[in-house]
Each structure stands twice: as C-alpha cells, then as structure tokens.
Design a protein around this motif. Structure first.
Motif, PDB file in Angstrom:
ATOM      1  N   THR A  94       2.599 -10.912  13.470  1.00 10.57           N
ATOM      2  CA  THR A  94       3.909 -10.720  13.445  1.00 10.57           C
ATOM      3  C   THR A  94       4.148  -9.448  12.758  1.00 10.57           C
ATOM      4  O   THR A  94       5.025  -8.718  13.035  1.00 10.57           O
ATOM      5  CB  THR A  94       4.685 -12.103  12.748  1.00 10.57           C
ATOM      6  N   TRP A  95       3.528  -9.329  11.774  1.00  9.58           N
ATOM      7  CA  TRP A  95       3.610  -8.112  10.740  1.00  9.58           C
ATOM      8  C   TRP A  95       3.087  -7.019  11.269  1.00  9.58           C
ATOM      9  O   TRP A  95       1.726  -6.987  11.735  1.00  9.58           O
ATOM     10  CB  TRP A  95       3.271  -8.427   9.393  1.00  9.58           C
ATOM     11  N   PRO A  96       3.561  -5.938  11.433  1.00 10.20           N
ATOM     12  CA  PRO A  96       2.798  -4.726  11.574  1.00 10.20           C
ATOM     13  C   PRO A  96       2.185  -4.061  10.319  1.00 10.20           C
ATOM     14  O   PRO A  96       2.269  -4.875   9.208  1.00 10.20           O
ATOM     15  CB  PRO A  96       3.657  -3.625  12.019  1.00 10.20           C
ATOM     16  N   ILE A  97       1.351  -3.048  10.408  1.00 11.63           N
ATOM     17  CA  ILE A  97       0.696  -2.509   9.083  1.00 11.63           C
ATOM     18  C   ILE A  97       1.308  -1.057   8.823  1.00 11.63           C
ATOM     19  O   ILE A  97       1.309  -0.697   7.411  1.00 11.63           O
ATOM     20  CB  ILE A  97      -0.793  -2.232   9.278  1.00 11.63           C
ATOM     21  N   ASP A  98       2.056  -0.424   9.595  1.00 16.22           N
ATOM     22  CA  ASP A  98       2.662   0.815   9.191  1.00 16.22           C
ATOM     23  C   ASP A  98       3.519   1.172  10.650  1.00 16.22           C
ATOM     24  O   ASP A  98       3.518   0.398  11.568  1.00 16.22           O
ATOM     25  CB  ASP A  98       1.476   1.682   9.101  1.00 16.22           C
ATOM     26  N   THR A  99       4.171   2.539  10.425  1.00 15.05           N
ATOM     27  CA  THR A  99       4.964   3.175  11.227  1.00 15.05           C
ATOM     28  C   THR A  99       4.031   4.511  11.570  1.00 15.05           C
ATOM     29  O   THR A  99       4.058   5.236  10.588  1.00 15.05           O
ATOM     30  CB  THR A  99       6.248   3.404  10.922  1.00 15.05           C
ATOM     31  N   ASP A 100       3.490   4.563  12.863  1.00 18.05           N
ATOM     32  CA  ASP A 100       2.759   5.852  12.802  1.00 18.05           C
ATOM     33  C   ASP A 100       3.669   7.222  12.938  1.00 18.05           C
ATOM     34  O   ASP A 100       5.087   6.997  13.058  1.00 18.05           O
ATOM     35  CB  ASP A 100       2.281   5.578  14.376  1.00 18.05           C
ATOM     36  N   SER A 101       2.942   8.295  12.630  1.00 20.44           N
ATOM     37  CA  SER A 101       3.545   9.410  12.622  1.00 20.44           C
ATOM     38  C   SER A 101       4.229  10.029  13.817  1.00 20.44           C
ATOM     39  O   SER A 101       3.484   9.503  15.121  1.00 20.44           O
ATOM     40  CB  SER A 101       2.839  10.527  11.906  1.00 20.44           C
ATOM     41  N   PRO A 102       5.078  10.905  13.915  1.00 18.51           N
ATOM     42  CA  PRO A 102       5.443  11.419  15.415  1.00 18.51           C
ATOM     43  C   PRO A 102       4.224  12.259  15.917  1.00 18.51           C
ATOM     44  O   PRO A 102       3.411  12.720  15.212  1.00 18.51           O
ATOM     45  CB  PRO A 102       6.683  12.179  14.747  1.00 18.51           C
ATOM     46  N   LEU A 212       4.246 -12.256   1.338  1.00 22.53           N
ATOM     47  CA  LEU A 212       4.100 -12.477  -0.086  1.00 22.53           C
ATOM     48  C   LEU A 212       4.061 -11.103  -0.928  1.00 22.53           C
ATOM     49  O   LEU A 212       4.694 -10.679  -1.988  1.00 22.53           O
ATOM     50  CB  LEU A 212       2.994 -13.221  -0.429  1.00 22.53           C
ATOM     51  N   PHE A 213       3.315 -10.101  -0.318  1.00 21.57           N
ATOM     52  CA  PHE A 213       2.932  -8.927  -0.933  1.00 21.57           C
ATOM     53  C   PHE A 213       4.307  -8.038  -0.793  1.00 21.57           C
ATOM     54  O   PHE A 213       4.458  -7.194  -1.882  1.00 21.57           O
ATOM     55  CB  PHE A 213       1.864  -8.097  -0.349  1.00 21.57           C
ATOM     56  N   ARG A 214       5.088  -8.165   0.014  1.00 19.02           N
ATOM     57  CA  ARG A 214       6.414  -7.328   0.111  1.00 19.02           C
ATOM     58  C   ARG A 214       7.162  -8.059  -1.172  1.00 19.02           C
ATOM     59  O   ARG A 214       7.844  -7.120  -1.916  1.00 19.02           O
ATOM     60  CB  ARG A 214       6.959  -7.446   1.290  1.00 19.02           C
ATOM     61  N   GLU A 215       7.306  -9.328  -1.318  1.00 16.51           N
ATOM     62  CA  GLU A 215       7.972  -9.901  -2.212  1.00 16.51           C
ATOM     63  C   GLU A 215       7.764  -9.551  -3.506  1.00 16.51           C
ATOM     64  O   GLU A 215       8.593  -9.189  -4.534  1.00 16.51           O
ATOM     65  CB  GLU A 215       8.012 -11.571  -1.965  1.00 16.51           C
ATOM     66  N   ASN A 216       6.306  -9.493  -3.947  1.00 15.32           N
ATOM     67  CA  ASN A 216       6.003  -9.190  -5.196  1.00 15.32           C
ATOM     68  C   ASN A 216       5.670  -7.771  -5.613  1.00 15.32           C
ATOM     69  O   ASN A 216       5.034  -7.476  -6.769  1.00 15.32           O
ATOM     70  CB  ASN A 216       4.552 -10.181  -5.491  1.00 15.32           C
ATOM     71  N   GLY A 217       5.886  -7.026  -4.751  1.00 18.63           N
ATOM     72  CA  GLY A 217       5.941  -5.640  -4.666  1.00 18.63           C
ATOM     73  C   GLY A 217       4.467  -4.938  -4.554  1.00 18.63           C
ATOM     74  O   GLY A 217       4.075  -3.672  -4.748  1.00 18.63           O
ATOM     75  N   THR A 218       3.420  -5.878  -3.989  1.00 21.52           N
ATOM     76  CA  THR A 218       2.131  -5.107  -3.973  1.00 21.52           C
ATOM     77  C   THR A 218       2.083  -4.433  -2.912  1.00 21.52           C
ATOM     78  O   THR A 218       1.179  -3.077  -3.007  1.00 21.52           O
ATOM     79  CB  THR A 218       1.023  -6.465  -3.767  1.00 21.52           C
ATOM     80  N   LEU A 219       2.710  -4.342  -1.759  1.00 16.84           N
ATOM     81  CA  LEU A 219       2.734  -3.286  -0.595  1.00 16.84           C
ATOM     82  C   LEU A 219       3.245  -2.074  -0.933  1.00 16.84           C
ATOM     83  O   LEU A 219       2.794  -1.065  -0.722  1.00 16.84           O
ATOM     84  CB  LEU A 219       3.773  -3.925   0.436  1.00 16.84           C
ATOM     85  N   ARG A 229       8.073   5.541   4.308  1.00 13.18           N
ATOM     86  CA  ARG A 229       7.839   5.947   5.936  1.00 13.18           C
ATOM     87  C   ARG A 229       7.138   4.789   6.698  1.00 13.18           C
ATOM     88  O   ARG A 229       7.615   4.562   7.874  1.00 13.18           O
ATOM     89  CB  ARG A 229       6.812   6.925   5.699  1.00 13.18           C
ATOM     90  N   SER A 230       6.363   3.823   6.097  1.00 16.42           N
ATOM     91  CA  SER A 230       5.784   2.801   6.853  1.00 16.42           C
ATOM     92  C   SER A 230       6.987   1.952   7.461  1.00 16.42           C
ATOM     93  O   SER A 230       6.718   0.968   8.357  1.00 16.42           O
ATOM     94  CB  SER A 230       4.918   1.989   5.852  1.00 16.42           C
ATOM     95  N   LEU A 231       8.259   1.898   6.768  1.00 15.57           N
ATOM     96  CA  LEU A 231       9.309   0.933   7.307  1.00 15.57           C
ATOM     97  C   LEU A 231       8.999  -0.794   7.008  1.00 15.57           C
ATOM     98  O   LEU A 231       9.592  -1.464   7.556  1.00 15.57           O
ATOM     99  CB  LEU A 231       9.536   1.247   8.800  1.00 15.57           C
ATOM    100  N   LEU A 232       7.755  -1.066   6.112  1.00 18.69           N
ATOM    101  CA  LEU A 232       7.556  -2.326   5.897  1.00 18.69           C
ATOM    102  C   LEU A 232       8.580  -2.953   5.191  1.00 18.69           C
ATOM    103  O   LEU A 232       8.751  -4.072   5.112  1.00 18.69           O
ATOM    104  CB  LEU A 232       6.159  -2.415   5.260  1.00 18.69           C
ATOM    105  N   SER A 233       9.218  -2.217   4.237  1.00 18.66           N
ATOM    106  CA  SER A 233      10.313  -2.646   3.539  1.00 18.66           C
ATOM    107  C   SER A 233      11.466  -3.112   4.359  1.00 18.66           C
ATOM    108  O   SER A 233      12.342  -3.970   3.986  1.00 18.66           O
ATOM    109  CB  SER A 233      10.924  -1.614   2.524  1.00 18.66           C
ATOM    110  N   GLU A 234      11.933  -2.594   5.645  1.00 20.86           N
ATOM    111  CA  GLU A 234      12.681  -2.908   6.420  1.00 20.86           C
ATOM    112  C   GLU A 234      12.641  -4.197   7.378  1.00 20.86           C
ATOM    113  O   GLU A 234      13.494  -4.368   8.334  1.00 20.86           O
ATOM    114  CB  GLU A 234      13.292  -1.865   7.036  1.00 20.86           C
TER     115      GLU A 234
END
Length: 239
Positions: A94-102, A212-219, A229-234
């Motif tokens: 379900t989770w991506p790993i990143d948002t690619d560059s243009p 979990l890693f977003r919750e605890n700040g690891t990401l 830029r990764s947009l993982l926070s969103e």
C-alpha cells in the motif's frame, strides 16, 4: 496520539513475527546516486535495512534493465524504485517509497525546441529500461541508450534532437550548450515484491513498518532533505 502509537507498535510486533520463507532477501534496483548505491548504501537501501533484518539482505545496484530482468526471472525478491506499470505481475504494498522527480527534455541551446509539442516527429532518446514510453505515446521510436552520458553526447553531436531524463542526472558543467524544460510531472515510486506467499508477507511487513516509521520520525531521519519532496508525510492509507 498515544493510543495510536501503541497500536502501531503492536501491529509491528505482530507482523514481524510472521515467518518469511527465505534465508536471504535479495534486493535489486537501478543505481541512483544517494538512493541506491553499491554496497547497500543509499536512502532506499538504508530504509530496507531498518524494515528487515540487515544480516539477511543482499543488495544489487545495477542498470535498470538488468534489475528488471533479475526480478522477472525471480533472481531477486524485491525491486526498489519502480512504477507499478513497470512490473504488472508483481505484488505491491500500500505504501509507496518515494515520489519520483519530474522528467525533463534536454536540448541544445541554439535549437528552437521549448515544449513537448515542438518535438513532434523529432528524434528522441532516453535511457534503456526507463518506462518513459507510457508517458510519451507520441514518441513512436525512441532511441534507447545504455547510459546517461551517451545520451548527452548524442545530443551534442546532433544525432538526436532531445534527450529525456531527470534533472539530477544533468551535469551542466560538462554540457554548457544544453538547456532543459519540464515535460512530465512527478510520479509515485514503489517497492515491488514477488507475487508469492512469501512476497506478500514481506510487503505486509513493509506496510506496517512504514506506518510506524512515519509515526516515530524514522522516515524523516532517513530521508533527510528529501523527505518533504517524497510526500510520504502526506500519504493517506485507505480505511
């Protein structure tokens, strides 16, 4: 917030207790500076070391086409940094790993090209193995090159009209007669797993630990300046 964190920890402990039917998890990726480096270095590889036990991981940073072949022939369990369309038969978390560059078009400064429309019926090149064809259906016969430097050299020799690539790969000091303009916006990148029982278990572990890693700040710590830029926070998981 406190109870949500406890729930995530509980899910993390539960899912990591699942058996994984492989003594070694083989990971492959295209070689991207800062993200997938040789020797298991780089942001994506460091993240996977946190998600799984580092001592059972092997890493391969190679040409994109060769990495695809390793995964498609089941000589790799995981491929990092792909579009879902690159591997339609893979299992994706379900989770991506990143948002690619243009994606940018690189052209000579003295050319008249300044938009994707201006390149109609022109000779276009990009790196072999990149899934750019899905984004540029009007480019019917792209010139595929083995490496980025070859693309820029062909451009300077005027053997092609434009080279499509990412801005991060452009060494302006080496190609001062080259300019660029954006031709495609960002895309979501994923980690691909083999579509097997073992692959689905690995993907489930990935999903739980990413939450979990977003919750605890690891990401945020692993991605550093690339985190925003990764947009993982969103990213929002489906309910």
């Amino acid at each position: 917030m406190f109870y949500r964190h406890i729930l995530l920890v509980a899910l993390f402990l539960c899912v990591t207790a699942w058996p994984v039917n492989s003594q070694t998890i083989r990971i492959t990726a295209d070689h991207w500076q800062h993200f997938t480096e040789t020797g298991g270095r780089g942001i994506y590889f460091e993240l996977l070391k946190k998600i799984y036990s580092e001592d059972i991981l092997t890493f391969n940073a190679d040409d994109f086409s060769r990495s695809l072949n390793l995964f498609n022939t089941q000589k790799a369990d995981i491929m990092v940094g792909v579009y879902q369309s690159d591997l339609p038969n893979a299992h994706f978390p379900t989770w991506p790993i990143d948002t690619d560059s243009p994606i940018f078009s690189f052209v000579l400064k003295d050319s008249q090209f300044n938009s994707i429309e201006s390149l109609n019926n022109k000779t276009i090149a990009w790196k072999k193995g990149y899934g750019f064809a899905q984004f540029f259906p009007n480019v019917h016969k792209p010139y595929l090159v083995e490496d980025i430097d070859t693309g820029f050299k062909l451009l300077q020799a005027k053997r092609i009209d434009a080279f499509f690539d990412y801005e991060a790969n452009f060494k302006q000091a080496n190609y001062q007669n080259v300019t660029l303009f954006k031709i495609h916006d960002t895309e979501t990148l994923y980690v691909a797993f083999q579509n097997t029982e073992n692959g689905r278990k690995l993907a489930a572990i990935y999903d739980k630990k990413m939450a979990l890693f977003r919750e605890n700040g690891t990401l945020m710590r692993i991605f550093g300046q690339s985190y925003e830029r990764s947009l993982l926070s969103e990213f929002k998981e489906a309910n």
